[in-house]
Design a protein around this motif. Sequence first.
Motif, PDB file in Angstrom:
ATOM      1  N   GLY A 703       0.816  -1.210   0.000  1.00  0.00           N
ATOM      2  CA  GLY A 703       0.000   0.000   0.000  1.00  0.00           C
ATOM      3  C   GLY A 703       0.843   1.250   0.000  1.00  0.00           C
ATOM      4  N   LEU A 704       1.896   1.243   0.792  1.00  0.00           N
ATOM      5  CA  LEU A 704       2.807   2.397   0.809  1.00  0.00           C
ATOM      6  C   LEU A 704       3.468   2.592  -0.548  1.00  0.00           C
ATOM      7  CD1 LEU A 704       4.144   4.590   2.547  1.00  0.00           C
ATOM      8  CD2 LEU A 704       5.906   2.920   3.120  1.00  0.00           C
ATOM      9  N   ALA A 705       3.855   1.476  -1.195  1.00  0.00           N
ATOM     10  CA  ALA A 705       4.472   1.577  -2.518  1.00  0.00           C
ATOM     11  C   ALA A 705       3.483   2.146  -3.537  1.00  0.00           C
ATOM     12  CB  ALA A 705       4.958   0.200  -2.957  1.00  0.00           C
ATOM     13  N   LEU A 706       2.227   1.718  -3.473  1.00  0.00           N
ATOM     14  CA  LEU A 706       1.214   2.266  -4.379  1.00  0.00           C
ATOM     15  C   LEU A 706       1.016   3.760  -4.157  1.00  0.00           C
ATOM     16  CD1 LEU A 706      -1.450  -0.587  -4.313  1.00  0.00           C
ATOM     17  CD2 LEU A 706      -0.129   0.168  -6.300  1.00  0.00           C
ATOM     18  N   ALA A 707       0.988   4.180  -2.886  1.00  0.00           N
ATOM     19  CA  ALA A 707       0.850   5.614  -2.596  1.00  0.00           C
ATOM     20  C   ALA A 707       2.029   6.394  -3.155  1.00  0.00           C
ATOM     21  CB  ALA A 707       0.718   5.822  -1.090  1.00  0.00           C
ATOM     22  N   ALA A 708       3.232   5.834  -3.014  1.00  0.00           N
ATOM     23  CA  ALA A 708       4.421   6.504  -3.547  1.00  0.00           C
ATOM     24  C   ALA A 708       4.356   6.599  -5.071  1.00  0.00           C
ATOM     25  CB  ALA A 708       5.677   5.749  -3.106  1.00  0.00           C
ATOM     26  N   ILE A 709       3.876   5.535  -5.717  1.00  0.00           N
ATOM     27  CA  ILE A 709       3.737   5.556  -7.181  1.00  0.00           C
ATOM     28  C   ILE A 709       2.753   6.640  -7.610  1.00  0.00           C
ATOM     29  CG2 ILE A 709       2.872   4.232  -9.144  1.00  0.00           C
ATOM     30  CD1 ILE A 709       4.010   1.726  -7.815  1.00  0.00           C
ATOM     31  N   CYS A 710       1.646   6.747  -6.884  1.00  0.00           N
ATOM     32  CA  CYS A 710       0.662   7.771  -7.229  1.00  0.00           C
ATOM     33  C   CYS A 710       1.229   9.180  -7.060  1.00  0.00           C
ATOM     34  CB  CYS A 710      -0.582   7.597  -6.360  1.00  0.00           C
ATOM     35  SG  CYS A 710      -1.481   6.065  -6.706  1.00  0.00           S
ATOM     36  N   LEU A 711       1.953   9.417  -5.974  1.00  0.00           N
ATOM     37  CA  LEU A 711       2.577  10.726  -5.778  1.00  0.00           C
ATOM     38  C   LEU A 711       3.575  11.024  -6.882  1.00  0.00           C
ATOM     39  CD1 LEU A 711       3.139  10.755  -1.912  1.00  0.00           C
ATOM     40  CD2 LEU A 711       1.463  12.081  -3.222  1.00  0.00           C
ATOM     41  N   PHE A 712       4.322  10.007  -7.308  1.00  0.00           N
ATOM     42  CA  PHE A 712       5.270  10.211  -8.394  1.00  0.00           C
ATOM     43  C   PHE A 712       4.531  10.556  -9.695  1.00  0.00           C
ATOM     44  CE2 PHE A 712       7.545   8.549 -12.076  1.00  0.00           C
ATOM     45  CZ  PHE A 712       8.746   9.236 -11.966  1.00  0.00           C
ATOM     46  N   ARG A 713       3.451   9.846  -9.969  1.00  0.00           N
ATOM     47  CA  ARG A 713       2.665  10.136 -11.169  1.00  0.00           C
ATOM     48  C   ARG A 713       2.171  11.575 -11.165  1.00  0.00           C
ATOM     49  NH1 ARG A 713       0.170   6.311 -14.298  1.00  0.00           N
ATOM     50  NH2 ARG A 713      -1.735   7.563 -14.326  1.00  0.00           N
ATOM     51  N   ILE A 714       1.647  12.035 -10.010  1.00  0.00           N
ATOM     52  CA  ILE A 714       1.141  13.406  -9.931  1.00  0.00           C
ATOM     53  C   ILE A 714       2.272  14.403 -10.108  1.00  0.00           C
ATOM     54  CG2 ILE A 714       0.049  15.088  -8.407  1.00  0.00           C
ATOM     55  CD1 ILE A 714      -1.464  12.735  -7.131  1.00  0.00           C
ATOM     56  N   GLY A 715       3.373  14.158  -9.432  1.00  0.00           N
ATOM     57  CA  GLY A 715       4.472  15.116  -9.499  1.00  0.00           C
ATOM     58  C   GLY A 715       5.138  15.154 -10.853  1.00  0.00           C
ATOM     59  N   TYR A 716       5.424  13.965 -11.427  1.00  0.00           N
ATOM     60  CA  TYR A 716       6.194  13.932 -12.666  1.00  0.00           C
ATOM     61  C   TYR A 716       5.334  14.292 -13.870  1.00  0.00           C
ATOM     62  CZ  TYR A 716       9.454  12.287 -16.218  1.00  0.00           C
ATOM     63  OH  TYR A 716      10.298  12.219 -17.296  1.00  0.00           O
ATOM     64  N   PHE A 717       4.155  13.684 -13.952  1.00  0.00           N
ATOM     65  CA  PHE A 717       3.322  13.899 -15.141  1.00  0.00           C
ATOM     66  C   PHE A 717       2.429  15.135 -15.008  1.00  0.00           C
ATOM     67  CE2 PHE A 717       4.136   9.272 -15.311  1.00  0.00           C
ATOM     68  CZ  PHE A 717       4.703   9.196 -16.570  1.00  0.00           C
ATOM     69  N   ASP A 718       1.640  15.187 -13.920  1.00  0.00           N
ATOM     70  CA  ASP A 718       0.593  16.208 -13.832  1.00  0.00           C
ATOM     71  C   ASP A 718       1.109  17.570 -13.416  1.00  0.00           C
ATOM     72  OD1 ASP A 718      -1.329  14.261 -14.508  1.00  0.00           O
ATOM     73  OD2 ASP A 718      -1.397  13.577 -12.429  1.00  0.00           O
ATOM     74  N   LEU A 719       2.217  17.625 -12.676  1.00  0.00           N
ATOM     75  CA  LEU A 719       2.767  18.918 -12.271  1.00  0.00           C
ATOM     76  C   LEU A 719       3.868  19.397 -13.202  1.00  0.00           C
ATOM     77  CD1 LEU A 719       2.921  18.609  -8.377  1.00  0.00           C
ATOM     78  CD2 LEU A 719       1.214  19.776  -9.781  1.00  0.00           C
ATOM     79  N   LEU A 720       4.642  18.458 -13.780  1.00  0.00           N
ATOM     80  CA  LEU A 720       5.802  18.878 -14.568  1.00  0.00           C
ATOM     81  C   LEU A 720       5.631  18.568 -16.054  1.00  0.00           C
ATOM     82  CD1 LEU A 720       8.668  17.710 -12.168  1.00  0.00           C
ATOM     83  CD2 LEU A 720       7.723  20.000 -12.438  1.00  0.00           C
ATOM     84  N   LEU A 721       5.642  17.298 -16.411  1.00  0.00           N
ATOM     85  CA  LEU A 721       5.723  16.936 -17.825  1.00  0.00           C
ATOM     86  C   LEU A 721       4.453  17.310 -18.590  1.00  0.00           C
ATOM     87  CD1 LEU A 721       7.669  15.508 -19.804  1.00  0.00           C
ATOM     88  CD2 LEU A 721       6.407  13.385 -19.362  1.00  0.00           C
ATOM     89  N   ALA A 722       3.300  16.987 -18.055  1.00  0.00           N
ATOM     90  CA  ALA A 722       2.030  17.207 -18.781  1.00  0.00           C
ATOM     91  C   ALA A 722       1.110  18.139 -18.016  1.00  0.00           C
ATOM     92  CB  ALA A 722       1.356  15.863 -19.037  1.00  0.00           C
ATOM     93  N   ASN A 723       1.647  19.166 -17.402  1.00  0.00           N
ATOM     94  CA  ASN A 723       0.827  20.145 -16.701  1.00  0.00           C
ATOM     95  C   ASN A 723      -0.058  20.865 -17.719  1.00  0.00           C
ATOM     96  OD1 ASN A 723      -0.112  22.539 -15.294  1.00  0.00           O
ATOM     97  ND2 ASN A 723       1.494  22.125 -13.788  1.00  0.00           N
ATOM     98  N   PRO A 724      -1.353  20.911 -17.481  1.00  0.00           N
ATOM     99  CA  PRO A 724      -2.248  21.533 -18.487  1.00  0.00           C
ATOM    100  C   PRO A 724      -1.972  23.010 -18.677  1.00  0.00           C
ATOM    101  CG  PRO A 724      -3.429  21.097 -16.451  1.00  0.00           C
ATOM    102  CD  PRO A 724      -2.108  20.431 -16.308  1.00  0.00           C
TER     103      PRO A 724
END
Length: 891
Positions: A703-724
């Motif tokens: 569960g902790l690993a899944l939470a970390a993966i989700c935070l990484f997805r938000i930070g890398y994709f949604d905040l940086l790489l593919a920020n709208p």
Amino acid sequence: MEFLFGIAIGLFFLASVILPWINLSSIRRLEDRVRNLERKLQTSTAQPAEDSTAPQDAFAAPEAPAWPPPDLAQAPSASREWAGKSSPVPPVRSSGPPKLARDGVAALEQRLGARLAVWIGGVALALAGFFLVKFSIERGLLGPEVRVILGGIFGCCLLAAGHWVRSKADLADGRRIAQALTGAGIADFYVSVFAATTLYGLIPSLLGLIGMAAITAGAVILSLRHGRPIALLGLIGGFLTPALIGSEHPEAATLFIYLYFVTAGLFAVIRKESWWLLGIPAVLAAFLWVLLWLFGGHYAADDSVWLALFLIAVSATVVAASKRRAEAETSAKATPLFGLINLEAGLSYLTLGGALALLGLVTAESGFELTEWGFFAVLSIGGIGLAAFNQRLYGLVPFLSMAVNVVMLAAWSGAGAERFALVLAAFAALFVAAGQMFQFRSLEPRIWAGLSAATALGYYLLGYFRLHDSGLADGIPRFWGILALVLAAGCVFALQTVASKVPDGRPGRQHLFAIYAASATAFISLGLTIELPRDFLPVAFALEVLAVAWINARIEIAALRPLAGVLAGVFGYLLIPQILVLIQLTVFSLIELDLNLQKHLPIVDWPVFQLGAPALFFAAAGHLLRRQKDGYLVQALETASVALFGLMGYYLTRHAFHAGQNVLDITAGFIERGAVTNVLFVFGLGCLWLGRRFGRRAVSACGLALAAICLFRIGYFDLLLANPLWSDQAVGEWPVVNGLLVTYGLPILWIGLAAQRLPGFVPGAAKAYGQAAMMLLTFVLLSLLIRQGFHGSNLAGGETGDVEVYAYSLAWLLLGSALLYLGTLRKSAMIRIASLAVVILTVGKVFLYDASELQDIYRVFSFLGLGLTLLAISWFYTKFVFGQKNGGTAG
């Protein structure tokens, strides 16, 4: 002529010089034994007699055996000295090999002068006869008949001289001199008969063969008197005779009958004198003739019968000669190894294994006729019988037969399907029936159970690969799958028989369980692999893991746990293409690097069945196995279950956006990516709760690993790489309730819940990082919602008006104030510091951006609002955070 003399000289050199050195090791051991006995005799006479009334030490070594020892009981000089004197006894004199000098130079001189000279002398005598014959031939002094007769007379003289020297016990080094003379005489007889047969044609080849056979028999008999070198000479001469005599039209029957009698005679002497080391070259020489006959251009179709009979007869002779001694040696050493502990048993394995392999070659050369298959079956049945009567000594022989038979069947390329199936079924039935018949009649049933299981698995696989495309079983639907299930049922029946017949405390019971459980599982796995499509195969193996765990919960079988692990490993192996695809897509989405790990993109059309069902099976299997023992296997199954459920959620979410399409070929959009993140986040929260509720650290870690993966997805994709804000990402037309709320808003809630579910995993740090992430996402969400309210679904591009710029300042001031209030209410310095960071950012924006960009009333409102807010913040800090009133210091 010179070539023939070279062969004769080489034969004499091998017989009289090199080969007797094989006996040097045993001579040295005898000499060492004599020296040790002399040393003990001198030591015992030098020590004074102890008082018999003295107290005995309870820990003293046992009393030495009576003197003289049996080996020296016949030495009259030693016994007289011991009986008549109490002074030290002089060294024992013996007619055997002289004592080696202790000085290195003297020892070398002794070996060269006393020993090597004897053998060189024997060679010289033999060569004297050769050169005498050569001289007579060159000068034409004597006819061929006279030369042969003189050679025979010279050989008789050498034998008589050897006999005379041997009878003189007082003659120095008489034993070696007698061996050298006798060996030279035997070699002279061989050459004389060879010359009479091959060189001069005085006697026919058959009579020459009989003559050399008689010489071999004489050499074997003389070896009983003169020792091992003479037997070795007879061995060499006996097996070289057919090559020396030769024939334009050799017959397999004559040759191999002769070779058998040579082998049998040698082993009669080997058994009598315990010269088992000589058995190795004897067996190898006999087998070498089989190879020479097969591949030397003499083989005919009818010869295979004589070759097979020869191999069977040699095997029976060697086993009969060595059986009693091998059994005695094996019993004395009391080891569970299968006879591979002494030279006699090793000789039996060498003979039986070589005979089986050569009989396989004979069968192949004959075109795999049924007669040769029958001979191989006879030899195999003989090996099974040996193992049945003495499993400890011959327990591995049936495995040798089975292995050679499998190789033979695999090499049988030109066989018809019906004939191949008949032979395969016959040998499979032979070995399986033997295993079942003797399993409960022996002290070690594991060997027979292993034979049955290995035979069933090996022959099933061989039959499938050779016959599944032959059309032989096309009339029976799913024949190979049904056959696998029938064999699995047979293994289960054998398992039940073991459970009922073998007592609980008997050693090996768990091994029998393991053999049959593994075999049943293997057959089920093979049947599923053959009959099921690849997409469904992992589900079947996952179900097998659950079945094994369920059986393990009902019957205590130690091997079932590792067996479940093996099946789970097979499941992972079958998922390698999926894993490679996910790795490939992940790397490409992160850094746009195409790894080309998997060309074909496997489609998961039924995520609930293909991923969810195995995940459920693994979770149930882990629960069942945990009842008996909690360990790494249970944790691995739980981890695999969580991973599969998470992967199922990923596919289900993406299928919801792209129904009927291969989601691996489609790039996820902003809202879709946010939905996947939220699904994984919720599942991770569930794992954290389950792990904490039931004490499963592996589930909590997942569960902790899944939470970390989700935070990484938000930070890398949604905040940086593919920020709208700077990428072409549609966030939705509705205000507030749009994709921004899904991608940035819901994770704030999940992060807050996750921070509350992490007491077992670095609680302080986890909570602090969670709060930081929540405040960052809140700031981003608030800002982007304002942007969406002015620009609609596409946030990138477009002009920013004064109202929008002022809206950011106002929203940030309100956010900073709210964070200050919340931090004070929860007594969190971190939240209050975040509020200050937001306020400072707003101050910078107002003074650096609003002052120059805003026009008219908006600039006034911006500074007015900022000023009032800062005053309110100061008052709030003074009153509620630091507890000060009217500018005074509290307290």
